[in-house]
Design an enzyme around this catalytic site. Structure first.
Site, mmCIF file in Angstrom:
data_model
loop_
_atom_site.group_PDB
_atom_site.id
_atom_site.type_symbol
_atom_site.label_atom_id
_atom_site.label_comp_id
_atom_site.label_asym_id
_atom_site.label_seq_id
_atom_site.Cartn_x
_atom_site.Cartn_y
_atom_site.Cartn_z
ATOM 1 N N LYS A 163 36.939 16.016 22.370
ATOM 2 C CA LYS A 163 37.891 17.133 22.301
ATOM 3 C C LYS A 163 38.747 17.041 21.045
ATOM 4 O O LYS A 163 39.074 18.057 20.439
ATOM 5 C CB LYS A 163 38.794 17.112 23.540
ATOM 6 C CG LYS A 163 38.170 17.812 24.730
ATOM 7 C CD LYS A 163 39.125 17.802 25.904
ATOM 8 C CE LYS A 163 38.876 16.622 26.798
ATOM 9 N NZ LYS A 163 39.944 16.232 27.666
ATOM 10 N N GLU A 199 41.413 15.800 31.152
ATOM 11 C CA GLU A 199 42.750 15.913 30.593
ATOM 12 C C GLU A 199 42.833 17.298 29.937
ATOM 13 O O GLU A 199 41.955 17.652 29.148
ATOM 14 C CB GLU A 199 42.976 14.818 29.543
ATOM 15 C CG GLU A 199 44.383 14.881 29.013
ATOM 16 C CD GLU A 199 44.688 13.848 27.932
ATOM 17 O OE1 GLU A 199 43.860 12.955 27.685
ATOM 18 O OE2 GLU A 199 45.768 13.977 27.331
ATOM 19 N N ARG A 249 27.822 8.085 28.736
ATOM 20 C CA ARG A 249 28.299 9.338 28.145
ATOM 21 C C ARG A 249 27.131 10.124 27.621
ATOM 22 O O ARG A 249 26.135 9.543 27.189
ATOM 23 C CB ARG A 249 29.145 9.005 26.916
ATOM 24 C CG ARG A 249 30.600 9.010 27.094
ATOM 25 C CD ARG A 249 31.268 8.767 25.751
ATOM 26 N NE ARG A 249 32.039 9.938 25.365
ATOM 27 C CZ ARG A 249 33.191 10.268 25.924
ATOM 28 N NH1 ARG A 249 33.690 9.530 26.888
ATOM 29 N NH2 ARG A 249 33.848 11.332 25.533
#
Ligand code: ATP
Ligand code: MG
Length: 557
Positions: A271, A36, A261
């Site tokens: 982020k 994103e 992850r």
């Protein structure tokens, strides 16, 4: 790089091997990396990039870079550009560059299909009511009073939503699945919401935007992705991924596979939190060399090869775990050691005068640029009666195991002579400002006395004054993300700047792309943001050894 396919074997590659053996997807392998564009990429993304692009490379497949750009308020062209640069810098090329927003029209058409099949409805509850009626892990949800709207009403309302006839929050489009499902993601999830936000690419064309879960699976399918690799938190979303594709006639139905992850100790990889560090000025931008962002690591001087090697070493598993920072640091050292020229730089200088060396005398010592690689050549190091050594290499009253300089003790100047300290000169407040020493004229070039202490130095009148920046962990705790106020766990000493470091004149030859080893101090490179014609600024990439292992061992005792 150690990346034979065999070494890289992991459970995802095993699945793909089996799929190929079974002739699934016509033997094709297509992956994608779907960031994103709401921030800069970080070390966690590097893991996903290496996985997705690495698989495409090794299976003669394809990997797209796709921007998941469905949240216009948080996204920007700056992030899109930075992400493209970072992926390429890491050494990967996408087969196609895609944007979820390319599919807005198609996604809308599919939504109409869902409505027509009575699989989606316009719900006029507000966000708070929807949340309340969703139920909990132990209680089923409550069906919306709008769930039974007719297909005609739904089509009409959804068209009006698209045409900007309603305010934000007035209606949403929801999937009609099962409010009693044990999986909360399946309790009539929202597919579309109204948002009057200008989009970086579609600008003001749309005022309804599709939700991530709805967009992602369809985008994958439209790109003929075969294996949709994502992190473990999406495991509970997989039934929804499959449900959407099962309702629709899409070109294919990709297989979603989840993996753990990456989390690295003493840093954060989110982020949103990295954005907070930037916006609250805790760091010098997204590319601050302490940041775990790809751009920060690049500015720090970390090579793409070491990041790829790191991603290979940590592997791909189904279990979340924290990786020690030292794993990355070892990859960096192993990558830089064979190629980095050695040079002497005194970071925190202390002046010494060699009293039995003539004041107007000068000479040069020839030294190898690399101890093991003669091909890297030699350079000349000027010597004179006034030198700088590291402050830390002298102690007036040393403990017994101090092998460096102290009054009356003899040590060796690397590549030059043996010296002995005769006198310590202090200023008015008692600080040591200069040492008077004598040298042994017969000791040039060889350590005949087998002295244990060998220190680096530079000749005062030949040295260049440069700035050196030493970095440490950005946070004081291994898992800052878990702290209530993560900014309060920042390490206040994560950057120490020395603006009067002294380096051999040879430093003039160092290029912006080069990484060098400052003997005994670590690997360094020029900082591309602060270096100018008149001032060289060096970043320490990493130390020569793992200094943290010691600190942590001491903390545990
Ligand atoms: P963030 O919370 O930092 O925004 P994200 O998962 O929301 O992370 P995206 O831009 O959506 O970020 O991620 C793009 C891809 O990178 C996704 O497939 C995601 O699963 C993967 N990814 C993100 N963070 C990590 C991580 N820490 N380890 C491995 N893969 C990651
Ligand atoms: Mg995200």
């Amino acid at each position: 790089m150690s990346n034979s396919t065999e070494q890289l074997s992991n459970f995802i590659r095993n699945i793909i091997d089996q799929d190929i053996a079974d002739g699934k997807n016509g033997g094709k392998v297509i992956t994608r990396f779907p960031p994103e564009p709401n921030g800069y990429l970080h070390i966690g993304h590097a893991k996903s990039i290496c996985l997705n692009f690495g698989i495409a490379r090794d299976y003669n497949g394809r990997c797209n870079l796709r921007f998941d750009d469905t949240n216009p308020e948080k996204e920007s062209q700056e992030y899109i550009d930075a992400i493209k640069e970072d992926v390429q810098w890491l050494g990967f090329n996408w087969s196609e560059l895609k944007y979820a927003s390319d599919y807005f029209e198609k996604l809308y058409e599919y939504a109409i299909e869902l409505i027509k099949a009575d699989k989606a409805y316009v719900c006029s509850l507000d966000a708070e009511e929807i949340r309340k009626q969703r139920g909990t892990l132990t209680e089923p949800g409550i069906e919306s009073p709008y769930r039974s709207r007719s297909v005609e009403d739904n089509l009409d309302l959804f068209t009006q939503m698209r045409n900007g006839k309603f305010k934000e929050g007035e209606h949403v489009l929801r999937a009609k699945i099962d409010m009693a499902s044990p999986n909360i993601n399946m309790r009539d999830p929202v597919l579309y919401r109204i948002k009057y936000a200008s989009h970086p690419r579609t600008e003001d064309k749309w005022c309804i935007y599709p939700m991530y879960d709805y967009t992602h699976c369809i985008s994958d399918a439209l790109e003929n992705v075969t294996h949709s690799l994502c992190t473990l938190e999406f495991e509970d979303h997989r039934p929804l991924y499959d449900w959407v594709l099962d309702q629709l006639d899409t070109p294919c139905h990709p297989q979603q596979i989840e993996f753990a992850r990456l989390s690295v100790e003493y840093t954060i990889s989110s982020k949103r939190k990295l954005n907070q560090l930037v916006s609250e000025n805790h760091v010098d931008g997204w590319d601050d060399p302490r940041m775990p962002t790809i751009s920060g690591m690049r500015r720090r001087g970390i090579t793409p090869e070491s990041i790829r090697d790191f991603c290979d070493r940590i592997g791909i598993t189904k279990k979340d775990a924290f990786i020690e920072m030292s794993v990355l640091e070892n990859c960096i050292r192993e990558d830089l050691d064979p190629g980095a020229n050695r040079i002497m730089c005194v970071i925190n200088p202390l002046k010494i005068v060699i009293e039995n060396y003539q004041e107007d005398q000068e000479e040069e010592f020839s030294a190898s640029n690399h101890p093991k690689n003669p091909e890297q050549g030699k350079r000349n190091i000027p010597f004179s009666n006034t030198l700088y050594i590291e402050h830390e290499d002298f102690m007036e009253n040393p403990p017994s195991k101090f092998f460096r300089l102290s009054p009356g003790k003899e040590i060796r100047l690397r590549n030059a002579y043996d010296i002995k300290c005769n006198e310590v000169i202090k200023n008015d407040v008692g600080e040591i400002v200069e040492l008077r020493c004598e040298y042994d004229p017969d000791s040039a070039g060889k350590n005949k006395k087998k002295l244990k202490g060998i220190i680096h130095w530079v000749s005062a009148k030949h040295a260049l004054t440069v700035e050196t920046r030493l970095y440490d962990r950005l946070f004081n705790v291994p898992n800052p993300a878990a702290a209530e106020d993560f900014a309060s766990t920042l390490n206040n000493n994560s950057l120490v700047i020395y603006n009067d470091s002294k380096i051999e004149p040879y430093a003039k030859n160092i290029s912006l792309q080069e990484r060098v080893q400052f003997e005994r101090q670590g690997y360094f490179c020029l900082d591309n943001k602060h270096t100018s014609e008149s001032k060289l600024v060096f970043n320490r990439i990493t130390t020569l050894r793992d200094t943290w292992a010691k600190i942590e061992a001491a903390n545990k005792n």
